[in-house]
Design an enzyme around this catalytic site. Sequence first.
Site, PDB file in Angstrom:
ATOM      1  N   ILE A   1       0.529  -1.273  -0.267  1.00  0.00           N
ATOM      2  CA  ILE A   1       0.082   0.064  -0.097  1.00  0.00           C
ATOM      3  C   ILE A   1       0.838   1.252   0.606  1.00  0.00           C
ATOM      4  O   ILE A   1       0.420   1.994   0.124  1.00  0.00           O
ATOM      5  CB  ILE A   1      -0.954   0.214   1.057  1.00  0.00           C
ATOM      6  CG1 ILE A   1      -0.076  -0.260   2.088  1.00  0.00           C
ATOM      7  CG2 ILE A   1      -1.952  -0.640   0.626  1.00  0.00           C
ATOM      8  CD1 ILE A   1      -1.383   0.126   3.354  1.00  0.00           C
ATOM      9  N   GLY A   2       1.896   1.417  -0.328  1.00  0.00           N
ATOM     10  CA  GLY A   2       3.220   2.529   0.158  1.00  0.00           C
ATOM     11  C   GLY A   2       4.720   2.108   0.552  1.00  0.00           C
ATOM     12  O   GLY A   2       4.882   1.122   0.988  1.00  0.00           O
TER      13      GLY A   2
ATOM     14  N   GLY B   1       8.255   3.779   1.261  1.00  0.00           N
ATOM     15  CA  GLY B   1       9.215   4.788   1.566  1.00  0.00           C
ATOM     16  C   GLY B   1      10.196   4.187   1.831  1.00  0.00           C
ATOM     17  O   GLY B   1      10.570   3.716   0.276  1.00  0.00           O
TER      18      GLY B   1
ATOM     19  N   PHE C   1      12.460   3.722   3.944  1.00  0.00           N
ATOM     20  CA  PHE C   1      13.487   3.246   4.349  1.00  0.00           C
ATOM     21  C   PHE C   1      12.478   1.324   4.071  1.00  0.00           C
ATOM     22  O   PHE C   1      12.751   0.613   4.836  1.00  0.00           O
ATOM     23  CB  PHE C   1      13.361   3.222   5.760  1.00  0.00           C
ATOM     24  CG  PHE C   1      14.476   4.781   6.283  1.00  0.00           C
ATOM     25  CD1 PHE C   1      15.519   4.675   6.099  1.00  0.00           C
ATOM     26  CD2 PHE C   1      13.967   6.024   6.460  1.00  0.00           C
ATOM     27  CE1 PHE C   1      16.280   6.195   5.960  1.00  0.00           C
ATOM     28  CE2 PHE C   1      14.199   7.171   6.400  1.00  0.00           C
ATOM     29  CZ  PHE C   1      15.914   6.890   6.094  1.00  0.00           C
ATOM     30  N   SER C   2      11.562   1.964   3.628  1.00  0.00           N
ATOM     31  CA  SER C   2      10.523   0.612   3.958  1.00  0.00           C
ATOM     32  C   SER C   2       9.879   0.484   3.152  1.00  0.00           C
ATOM     33  O   SER C   2       9.768   1.122   2.107  1.00  0.00           O
ATOM     34  CB  SER C   2       9.816   0.586   5.713  1.00  0.00           C
ATOM     35  OG  SER C   2       9.032   2.052   4.915  1.00  0.00           O
ATOM     36  N   THR C   3       8.358  -0.751   2.458  1.00  0.00           N
ATOM     37  CA  THR C   3       7.478  -1.048   2.197  1.00  0.00           C
ATOM     38  C   THR C   3       6.516  -1.229   3.248  1.00  0.00           C
ATOM     39  O   THR C   3       6.500  -1.760   4.080  1.00  0.00           O
ATOM     40  CB  THR C   3       7.644  -2.079   1.122  1.00  0.00           C
ATOM     41  OG1 THR C   3       8.947  -2.215   0.372  1.00  0.00           O
ATOM     42  CG2 THR C   3       6.498  -2.418  -0.020  1.00  0.00           C
ATOM     43  N   VAL C   4       5.013  -0.394   3.218  1.00  0.00           N
ATOM     44  CA  VAL C   4       4.041  -0.556   3.750  1.00  0.00           C
ATOM     45  C   VAL C   4       2.903  -1.852   2.492  1.00  0.00           C
ATOM     46  O   VAL C   4       2.379  -1.392   1.853  1.00  0.00           O
ATOM     47  CB  VAL C   4       3.106   0.489   4.007  1.00  0.00           C
ATOM     48  CG1 VAL C   4       2.444   0.428   5.082  1.00  0.00           C
ATOM     49  CG2 VAL C   4       4.655   1.713   4.538  1.00  0.00           C
TER      50      VAL C   4
ATOM     51  N   LYS D   1       4.555  -2.197   8.420  1.00  0.00           N
ATOM     52  CA  LYS D   1       6.246  -1.703   7.510  1.00  0.00           C
ATOM     53  C   LYS D   1       7.306  -1.946   8.251  1.00  0.00           C
ATOM     54  O   LYS D   1       7.997  -2.664   8.637  1.00  0.00           O
ATOM     55  CB  LYS D   1       5.964   0.490   8.481  1.00  0.00           C
ATOM     56  CG  LYS D   1       6.723   0.797   8.244  1.00  0.00           C
ATOM     57  CD  LYS D   1       6.501   2.343   8.709  1.00  0.00           C
ATOM     58  CE  LYS D   1       7.718   3.225   8.567  1.00  0.00           C
ATOM     59  NZ  LYS D   1       6.913   4.472   8.405  1.00  0.00           N
TER      60      LYS D   1
ATOM     61  N   ASP E   1       9.515  15.048  10.121  1.00  0.00           N
ATOM     62  CA  ASP E   1       9.517  14.512   8.935  1.00  0.00           C
ATOM     63  C   ASP E   1       7.887  15.271   8.810  1.00  0.00           C
ATOM     64  O   ASP E   1       7.831  14.020   7.863  1.00  0.00           O
ATOM     65  CB  ASP E   1       9.926  13.512   8.399  1.00  0.00           C
ATOM     66  CG  ASP E   1      10.460  13.114   7.494  1.00  0.00           C
ATOM     67  OD1 ASP E   1      10.313  14.191   6.562  1.00  0.00           O
ATOM     68  OD2 ASP E   1      10.396  11.645   7.212  1.00  0.00           O
TER      69      ASP E   1
HETATM   70  N1  LIG Z   1      -0.655   2.948   8.434  1.00  0.00           N
HETATM   71  C1  LIG Z   1      -0.621   3.459   7.471  1.00  0.00           C
HETATM   72  N2  LIG Z   1      -1.632   2.605   7.142  1.00  0.00           N
HETATM   73  C2  LIG Z   1      -1.771   2.792   5.231  1.00  0.00           C
HETATM   74  N3  LIG Z   1      -0.919   3.149   4.986  1.00  0.00           N
HETATM   75  C3  LIG Z   1       0.479   3.347   5.098  1.00  0.00           C
HETATM   76  C4  LIG Z   1       0.632   3.506   5.893  1.00  0.00           C
HETATM   77  N4  LIG Z   1       1.739   3.808   7.000  1.00  0.00           N
HETATM   78  C5  LIG Z   1       2.335   3.792   5.736  1.00  0.00           C
HETATM   79  N5  LIG Z   1       1.627   4.299   4.221  1.00  0.00           N
HETATM   80  C6  LIG Z   1       1.501   4.444   3.844  1.00  0.00           C
HETATM   81  O1  LIG Z   1       2.790   4.036   2.922  1.00  0.00           O
HETATM   82  C7  LIG Z   1       3.755   5.032   2.871  1.00  0.00           C
HETATM   83  C8  LIG Z   1       5.077   5.304   2.756  1.00  0.00           C
HETATM   84  O2  LIG Z   1       5.160   4.696   4.666  1.00  0.00           O
HETATM   85  P1  LIG Z   1       5.982   6.178   5.464  1.00  0.00           P
HETATM   86  O3  LIG Z   1       6.575   7.680   5.419  1.00  0.00           O
HETATM   87  O4  LIG Z   1       5.587   5.652   6.923  1.00  0.00           O
HETATM   88  O5  LIG Z   1       7.727   4.490   5.041  1.00  0.00           O
HETATM   89  P2  LIG Z   1       9.107   5.386   5.244  1.00  0.00           P
HETATM   90  O6  LIG Z   1       9.952   4.537   4.835  1.00  0.00           O
HETATM   91  O7  LIG Z   1       9.149   6.047   5.977  1.00  0.00           O
HETATM   92  O8  LIG Z   1       8.844   6.454   4.471  1.00  0.00           O
HETATM   93  P3  LIG Z   1       9.751   8.595   4.067  1.00  0.00           P
HETATM   94  O9  LIG Z   1      10.611   8.112   5.794  1.00  0.00           O
HETATM   95  O10 LIG Z   1      10.195   8.093   2.855  1.00  0.00           O
HETATM   96  O11 LIG Z   1       7.964   9.132   4.654  1.00  0.00           O
HETATM   97  C9  LIG Z   1       2.718   6.915   3.437  1.00  0.00           C
HETATM   98  O12 LIG Z   1       2.537   7.275   2.087  1.00  0.00           O
HETATM   99  C10 LIG Z   1       1.502   6.151   3.005  1.00  0.00           C
HETATM  100  O13 LIG Z   1       0.870   5.712   2.389  1.00  0.00           O
END
Ligand SMILES: Nc1ncnc2c1ncn2[C@@H]1O[C@H](COP(=O)(O)OP(=O)(O)OP(=O)(O)O)[C@@H](O)[C@H]1O
Length: 346
Positions: free
Chosen positions: A9-10, A12, A14-17, A37, A133
């Site tokens: 669903i997303g 980032g 550092f990660s895939t959600v 995540k 952030d």
């Molecule tokens: N709890 C959640 N429910 C639904 N979608 C989510 C959730 N957490 C994250 N996402 C989706 O996943 C995407 C990436 O998550 P997140 O920003 O937490 O990851 P990250 O690796 O820390 O990204 P970054 O630091 O690059 O912003 C979010 O922009 C959102 O679209």
Amino acid sequence: MEWVRGETIGYGTFSTVTLATPANDVSGAFPQVMAVKSADSHGAASLANEKWVLDTLGDDCDEIVRCLGEDRTVENGEEMHNLFLEFASRGSLASHLKKLNGEGLPESTVRRHTGSVLRGLRYIHAKGFAHCDLKLGNILLFGDGAVKIADFGLAKRAGEVTASVDGGVQIRGTPLYMAPESVNDNEYGSEADVPALGCAVVEMLSGKTAWSFKEGSHFMSLLIRIGVGDELPRIPEDLSEQGRDFLTKCFVKDPKKRWTAEMLLNHPFVAVDLDHDDFEEVDIQLKTEEVFASPRCPFEFSSWVSASSDSGTQCHTLEAPEERVATLAAVSIPDWSVTNNWVIVR
Ligand SMILES: Nc1ncnc2c1ncn2[C@@H]1O[C@H](COP(=O)(O)OP(=O)(O)OP(=O)(O)O)[C@@H](O)[C@H]1O
């Protein structure tokens, strides 16, 4: 808990959600659908930080995404670190805005979302943390209309200086949302979350980023504009007087004179009772094509932590912001390449 991974669903930095469902949760302790995540060893520290911050913050604030636990798995021979979060069925505000094709949200909706984010920020700051952030991609929309702050991978104790491995100081956050003092002096206190909130409000209202920039221009020119001189992020022209005043308070350059989240919660832009007539109770179905990559453009360096700019011992000792920015430009001309929607900063 055993669990089954669902669709992505997303993404980032550092990660895939992905979605996750509990497989044998007889106690019913976990929701039927969760977001998980997941990161390999490269993202493990960020995920561990996020877990620690969310655990420390606790479950008392309705405007902060809930952490439901963690797990480690081995997938395709690689150890994965997994953090379970409550699932926001309507995705992030960034993905929501993207569907509006450059249009903004109605001001009444923006006021309501801003009030929610401010309550979350007030709580985070009162607990002694800075989010570091805040941006639309890290503000989540829930099916019942709730709006919550997510992604605490870069959050830290306010006042804590983050030293890099070689003892320097890192630049963190997304350049488009950075506060002047973060650019000039490496300061990432709770005050720095407020201009980021202002930028998010402008983006919600106008569908466009608060700092204008030319496609392909060097991100250092943006940092110079944020850090040096009198320019402020653009305030939409058709915004109400209250809205303009609210943003002016968010964009005060001097962090000591800037309004805090607590003060902003009493500003008439958010302190009024709003009816909910423009809230669409639509549970947006997640489709594969709706999965978006973050960052989406060269200036949306999500959670950008520049390895090359962390020769910050130098930066720390510089007096003038101009010198600091000039040094950054000199020492850290990044080798950045765009692959699909990704920007890689080396
Ligand atoms: N709890 C959640 N429910 C639904 N979608 C989510 C959730 N957490 C994250 N996402 C989706 O996943 C995407 C990436 O998550 P997140 O920003 O937490 O990851 P990250 O690796 O820390 O990204 P970054 O630091 O690059 O912003 C979010 O922009 C959102 O679209």
